[in-house]
Each structure stands twice: as C-alpha cells, then as structure tokens.
Scaffold this motif. Sequence first.
Motif, PDB file in Angstrom:
ATOM      1  N   LEU A 142       0.765  -1.205   0.047  1.00 12.70           N
ATOM      2  CA  LEU A 142       0.144   0.032  -0.174  1.00 12.70           C
ATOM      3  C   LEU A 142       0.929   1.335   0.047  1.00 12.70           C
ATOM      4  O   LEU A 142       0.501   2.204  -0.496  1.00 12.70           O
ATOM      5  CB  LEU A 142      -1.011   0.078   1.258  1.00 12.70           C
ATOM      6  N   ILE A 143       1.932   1.277   0.872  1.00 13.30           N
ATOM      7  CA  ILE A 143       2.486   2.863   1.047  1.00 13.30           C
ATOM      8  C   ILE A 143       3.531   2.700  -0.075  1.00 13.30           C
ATOM      9  O   ILE A 143       3.882   4.020  -0.105  1.00 13.30           O
ATOM     10  CB  ILE A 143       3.195   2.599   2.338  1.00 13.30           C
ATOM     11  N   TYR A 144       4.013   1.920  -0.807  1.00 14.69           N
ATOM     12  CA  TYR A 144       4.886   2.194  -2.040  1.00 14.69           C
ATOM     13  C   TYR A 144       3.774   1.959  -3.339  1.00 14.69           C
ATOM     14  O   TYR A 144       2.960   1.569  -3.332  1.00 14.69           O
ATOM     15  CB  TYR A 144       5.937   1.302  -2.108  1.00 14.69           C
ATOM     16  N   ARG A 145       4.247   2.726  -4.464  1.00  5.01           N
ATOM     17  CA  ARG A 145       3.678   2.845  -5.693  1.00  5.01           C
ATOM     18  C   ARG A 145       4.401   1.462  -6.463  1.00  5.01           C
ATOM     19  O   ARG A 145       5.304   1.483  -6.642  1.00  5.01           O
ATOM     20  CB  ARG A 145       3.866   3.986  -6.408  1.00  5.01           C
ATOM     21  N   HIS A 146       3.376   0.853  -7.242  1.00  6.81           N
ATOM     22  CA  HIS A 146       3.728  -0.301  -7.894  1.00  6.81           C
ATOM     23  C   HIS A 146       3.438  -0.273  -9.456  1.00  6.81           C
ATOM     24  O   HIS A 146       2.001  -0.394  -9.583  1.00  6.81           O
ATOM     25  CB  HIS A 146       3.054  -1.845  -7.275  1.00  6.81           C
ATOM     26  N   TRP A 147       4.194   0.109 -10.259  1.00  4.73           N
ATOM     27  CA  TRP A 147       3.929   0.242 -11.663  1.00  4.73           C
ATOM     28  C   TRP A 147       3.948  -0.771 -12.490  1.00  4.73           C
ATOM     29  O   TRP A 147       3.428  -0.683 -13.680  1.00  4.73           O
ATOM     30  CB  TRP A 147       4.406   1.533 -12.001  1.00  4.73           C
ATOM     31  N   PHE A 148       4.901  -1.736 -12.205  1.00  7.32           N
ATOM     32  CA  PHE A 148       5.277  -2.937 -12.940  1.00  7.32           C
ATOM     33  C   PHE A 148       4.705  -4.219 -12.567  1.00  7.32           C
ATOM     34  O   PHE A 148       4.262  -4.360 -11.302  1.00  7.32           O
ATOM     35  CB  PHE A 148       6.685  -2.698 -12.832  1.00  7.32           C
ATOM     36  N   ASN A 149       4.717  -4.993 -13.409  1.00  6.83           N
ATOM     37  CA  ASN A 149       4.043  -6.411 -13.090  1.00  6.83           C
ATOM     38  C   ASN A 149       5.339  -7.273 -12.443  1.00  6.83           C
ATOM     39  O   ASN A 149       6.364  -7.384 -12.954  1.00  6.83           O
ATOM     40  CB  ASN A 149       3.657  -6.924 -14.335  1.00  6.83           C
ATOM     41  N   GLU A 150       4.856  -7.977 -11.292  1.00  3.27           N
ATOM     42  CA  GLU A 150       6.028  -8.556 -10.636  1.00  3.27           C
ATOM     43  C   GLU A 150       6.361  -9.828 -11.310  1.00  3.27           C
ATOM     44  O   GLU A 150       7.461 -10.125 -11.277  1.00  3.27           O
ATOM     45  CB  GLU A 150       5.551  -8.720  -9.285  1.00  3.27           C
ATOM     46  N   ARG A 151       5.751 -10.348 -12.206  1.00  2.00           N
ATOM     47  CA  ARG A 151       5.889 -11.806 -12.869  1.00  2.00           C
ATOM     48  C   ARG A 151       6.456 -11.314 -14.089  1.00  2.00           C
ATOM     49  O   ARG A 151       7.310 -12.104 -14.493  1.00  2.00           O
ATOM     50  CB  ARG A 151       4.608 -12.430 -13.047  1.00  2.00           C
ATOM     51  N   THR A 152       6.246 -10.370 -14.671  1.00  4.69           N
ATOM     52  CA  THR A 152       6.716 -10.544 -16.264  1.00  4.69           C
ATOM     53  C   THR A 152       7.492  -9.122 -16.369  1.00  4.69           C
ATOM     54  O   THR A 152       8.377  -9.015 -17.415  1.00  4.69           O
ATOM     55  CB  THR A 152       5.533 -10.095 -17.334  1.00  4.69           C
ATOM     56  N   GLN A 153       7.804  -8.123 -15.360  1.00  2.00           N
ATOM     57  CA  GLN A 153       8.829  -7.456 -15.531  1.00  2.00           C
ATOM     58  C   GLN A 153       9.164  -7.308 -13.868  1.00  2.00           C
ATOM     59  O   GLN A 153       9.414  -6.147 -13.192  1.00  2.00           O
ATOM     60  CB  GLN A 153       7.968  -5.950 -15.496  1.00  2.00           C
ATOM     61  N   ARG A 171       3.612   6.553   0.994  1.00  2.00           N
ATOM     62  CA  ARG A 171       2.567   7.725   0.915  1.00  2.00           C
ATOM     63  C   ARG A 171       1.421   7.473   1.989  1.00  2.00           C
ATOM     64  O   ARG A 171       1.599   6.110   2.415  1.00  2.00           O
ATOM     65  CB  ARG A 171       2.039   7.414  -0.615  1.00  2.00           C
ATOM     66  N   ASP A 172       0.471   8.091   1.986  1.00  2.00           N
ATOM     67  CA  ASP A 172      -0.468   7.915   3.061  1.00  2.00           C
ATOM     68  C   ASP A 172      -1.827   7.376   2.489  1.00  2.00           C
ATOM     69  O   ASP A 172      -1.875   7.497   1.093  1.00  2.00           O
ATOM     70  CB  ASP A 172      -1.207   9.018   3.790  1.00  2.00           C
ATOM     71  N   TRP A 214      -0.111  -3.083  -4.811  1.00  2.00           N
ATOM     72  CA  TRP A 214       0.258  -4.605  -5.442  1.00  2.00           C
ATOM     73  C   TRP A 214      -1.000  -5.415  -5.032  1.00  2.00           C
ATOM     74  O   TRP A 214      -1.431  -5.619  -3.982  1.00  2.00           O
ATOM     75  CB  TRP A 214       1.445  -4.881  -4.623  1.00  2.00           C
ATOM     76  N   ILE A 215      -1.401  -6.054  -5.881  1.00  2.00           N
ATOM     77  CA  ILE A 215      -2.603  -7.123  -5.900  1.00  2.00           C
ATOM     78  C   ILE A 215      -3.828  -6.319  -5.543  1.00  2.00           C
ATOM     79  O   ILE A 215      -4.373  -6.754  -4.383  1.00  2.00           O
ATOM     80  CB  ILE A 215      -2.182  -8.290  -4.991  1.00  2.00           C
ATOM     81  N   PRO A 216      -4.214  -5.497  -6.212  1.00  2.00           N
ATOM     82  CA  PRO A 216      -5.460  -4.573  -5.622  1.00  2.00           C
ATOM     83  C   PRO A 216      -6.751  -5.513  -5.855  1.00  2.00           C
ATOM     84  O   PRO A 216      -7.759  -5.212  -4.885  1.00  2.00           O
ATOM     85  CB  PRO A 216      -5.393  -3.207  -6.512  1.00  2.00           C
ATOM     86  N   ASP A 217      -6.999  -6.654  -6.617  1.00  2.00           N
ATOM     87  CA  ASP A 217      -8.049  -7.240  -6.580  1.00  2.00           C
ATOM     88  C   ASP A 217      -8.243  -7.866  -5.297  1.00  2.00           C
ATOM     89  O   ASP A 217      -9.521  -8.405  -5.056  1.00  2.00           O
ATOM     90  CB  ASP A 217      -8.016  -8.203  -7.572  1.00  2.00           C
ATOM     91  N   GLU A 218      -7.305  -8.148  -4.295  1.00  2.00           N
ATOM     92  CA  GLU A 218      -7.619  -8.632  -3.116  1.00  2.00           C
ATOM     93  C   GLU A 218      -7.995  -7.401  -2.167  1.00  2.00           C
ATOM     94  O   GLU A 218      -8.042  -7.605  -0.674  1.00  2.00           O
ATOM     95  CB  GLU A 218      -6.388  -9.360  -2.478  1.00  2.00           C
ATOM     96  N   THR A 219      -8.009  -6.331  -2.470  1.00  2.00           N
ATOM     97  CA  THR A 219      -8.181  -5.163  -1.215  1.00  2.00           C
ATOM     98  C   THR A 219      -9.445  -4.096  -1.870  1.00  2.00           C
ATOM     99  O   THR A 219     -10.037  -3.699  -0.813  1.00  2.00           O
ATOM    100  CB  THR A 219      -6.728  -4.369  -1.164  1.00  2.00           C
TER     101      THR A 219
END
Length: 525
Positions: A142-153, A171-172, A214-219
Amino acid sequence: MARIAFILLTHKDPQGVIEQARRLTATGDFVAIHFDKRAPQAMYQQLQDALGGHPGVVFAPRRLKCGWGEWSLVAASLEALRAAEAAFPQATHFYMLSGDCMPIKSAEFARNFLDSEDCDYIESFDFFESDWIKTGFKEERLIYRHWFNERTQKWLFYTSFNIQQRLGLTRDIPEDVQVMIGSQWWCLRRQTVEAILELVRQRPEITRFFATTWIPDETFFQTLVAHVVPRTQIRTRTLTFLIFTDYGMPVTFYNDHYDLLLRQNYLFARKISPEALDLRARLGALWQAEGQEFAITAEGRKLFDFLVGRGRIGRRFAPRFWETDGSLGAGRKLTIVVAKKWHVAKRLTDRLRALTDIPAVDYLFNEHDANLPDTGGIANTLPKRERHRKALIKLLFDQFESDRLVLCADPSALSLITDLVNDRAEVRVLFLDCAFDDDYVRGHMSRVGLVSETAPDEVFNRLLPIVKSDLEHEAERLRESEFPHFASVSAGASVDQNSAAIARILDLPEARARELAETPHLFAD
C-alpha cells in the motif's frame, strides 16, 4: 426472487466461455463478459459472433490487457460490472466468476440461498490486524507505488520498489478509508454495487490510490464494500469453493470429484479442469436441475488437510485424489531452451522477455534465482523444486496466466527433458549448440569441482580431452533423441537459419524471430 448477473473475467477457451454463458443464462440469469485484450482478436470475434445478440449477455465496452497483481484486473472487473448494472436492471445480485469456475449447486438452490438472507458475501478482513497475508509484502503493498508487473517485469518491479524504499518515498492511505483484504471471488447485492460505483465516481482519489497498489483485486472491492455496507450485512466468506495447496497452487478438480463438490457449502467451485469433460457436463446440467436435494457435509478442506498430513508421515508419494493427473495439461506449450553455457541461454531468455509476451524463466532446477515469480513454498530450495518439478511447472503456467512457457535446461538433464517431452502438453526443444574451446573447458572443470583452480597445467591437460568429449557426447545424445519438436541454433549457422529455427519452435513471426537470432553477443563467452 434473486436473479444473478455473473461478472465473467476470462482470457482463453472462447468455446468454453460460450457454453458457460449459455448455461448460466438458460435459467433466466445474466452474464457480463470481459475477455482479455491479450487474447487473439479471432477468439474475441468468436465470442461476439456466438453471443453478440443474446439478450442475457453483455460485453465490457473496453477490453484491457490484464496481468496478475495489477490494477488491470480490477479495472476489467469494473468495466464488466458497470455494463451489467446498466444492462440488467432485473439483476438483484452480482457474482464474480472466472472461466475455470463451474456451479456445484442448482440455480434453484442458489436463488433460495441468496433470498434467505439480505447480505453481501465477500471476504473482508482488516488489512493490518488480520493474518490473511501469510508471507511477503504486507504494508509495502500500500505505502509504495507499484507500476510494474512482478511476474513479467520482475527487475523493474523490484528496482522501483527498492528505490522508493531507500529514498523513503512512502505515501498515506486515503483519509477515512480502512483497507480490508480477502478473496477476489465475491457475490454482492445490487444496492451494494450501485453504492460502490457511485463512490468510485465521487472519490476518484480512491481509485488512483488502489491503481498503484500491489494485488489490488484482494483489497479494492473488499475495502469499498466495508465502506458502504454495515458490518452486520457482510458475510466474510466467498461462495466459491477453492483450495490452495501448501505450495500455493490451486487444487484442480477432475471427473471423479462430482460427489465431493456437491457436498460442499458453496454455490460454485474453481478450478475445474478443462479436460474433465464428464464433470463439466454433469455440473452444467446440474445448474438447470429442479427439486435437487443437496446433502452438505463440507468436508472438502478437512479431507485435503488429512491426506496432505498422511503424505508427510510416510506416504508422501502416494496418489492423491486432487492430483490424479500428473500432466502439465493438454493445450499448453512448453519450450525448453537447452544450453551448456548457461549465460548463452539466459541472454536469449532475457531478450525473449524484452521482445515478447511469452513468459520465460531460466535454469529453475539449477539456480535459485531463475527469474521466477512468487511461487510460494514450492520454490524455496532446489531439492524441493526437483521433487515437484511438474507441479512447479504447472504452477508457473498458472502464475503467468499463460498457456505458453519457456524454461532453460542443461543438456546433462536429458532424463528431465525426455520426461517433459513425453507429457501430454506440447513440449518443444530449442538447442543452443555452443562451441567449447580449451579455456571454457578448463573453467568448466573448476566450476564442477573436477579440479581446483590452482591445479597444475598437466592435470588440466590430461583431463581436457576427456571432459571435452563428454560435453560433445551430451550434445550428441540430445540430437539423437529424435524429439518430435526439435531445432538447434548455433554460432556457425546463418542468421536466416537460426531465425527460422526460433520462429518454428516458438511460433513467432519471422521478423521477431530474427531479432532474437540477432541477440547481441549471443554465443560470446
């Protein structure tokens, strides 16, 4: 009476999607389809031709390229959800499904179940206080920004994360939003869906925040439901039956699991094997059944845990009811890049990841860091990977959400390669035929511990012809195996010859295959 609009996210098997949509709508329910934009246009056109005029089916107006762990999965869900909410005013409930899901109760039973209580069914646990996340990132999601795909990038994903962490670029969380977490498989009432869509319209900062988690479909939905619905009206459970193994793999169900599935206290189940044709047919007919009685015992997870435990006290390799099929899966394509010089193979896979969407990992049975996605406990150690090699490869197909995969192997692992080639999946072999000069062979002898680096020259010279002959014999055995899908690439061949071999084995356009064949310094030491 409850009427369900199913939100169907899928990316393959258009004929199966067509059958699923027709089956679900035959009882007066509805289906909204988002078909991944990564899939070939011909597949999507097949869906449009078959279901375009169906009154109970609507398509998401915008198709997105979806990736595991990305916001794109939530965005696709929202596209289909908005389409369903607008197209089907009669729908009282909205139920998230995947193409691997099948009903394990009748529509009659499902409607009575939903009518019996005015509530939403979604796992929604406190993100920070619960133990829903067992390992890996938690607050970092949550507190860091995730722009890339962990599996393919993977490199970009972790490099971006490490830079933010070093610079303290946290970030808040948006004010007045308590983040919740749970399974992405939910069933929500119409008023809840309408409230969520309105909240998204009124509070764009919430969407912007979750779009780089990261993984926002779980949140995402789990958080918004808790924000707009009183806790007394939320049942923190899913209505879709699924089991994960201790290796992080979803259990797949086959033809002999029909009675087991019907006894579970759920409405749907995943994952149903695409090869379990009899099971699919019986479950499909079940959805339209009337007057069907269900004796619910809900022993599925307990039985699973019991049998896993039995395996750990001396019956580890006994057949298990959820693992009756050891195949990688018909319809999947595995390419094995075989090279004695590991750096050569890894140059090719690195280039492959950069130029194509084909998932590629390196020497996963030889090196701990092999450009793997997060695979859970199965990949912790090399011996564990070796014990469960087909399970690991199957997991990689699932993790990458792809029917294609490339991995690297040493030519000495001929038994592994042969075992995989004999699988029901389509397995191809691309041999990178490397030359071995005396300096390389000397280094190879040191790396494998045959001699020490300080050994006198006469020791090296005495062993040199023997080891070089052994390396050449490995290559010869590979060529003589007569694998049905085999091609070789070498420094001595022309670019045209190499690109033709790559195009044939990887099913790539000629221009893209040529780019791979022209990988800079591919065979250099």
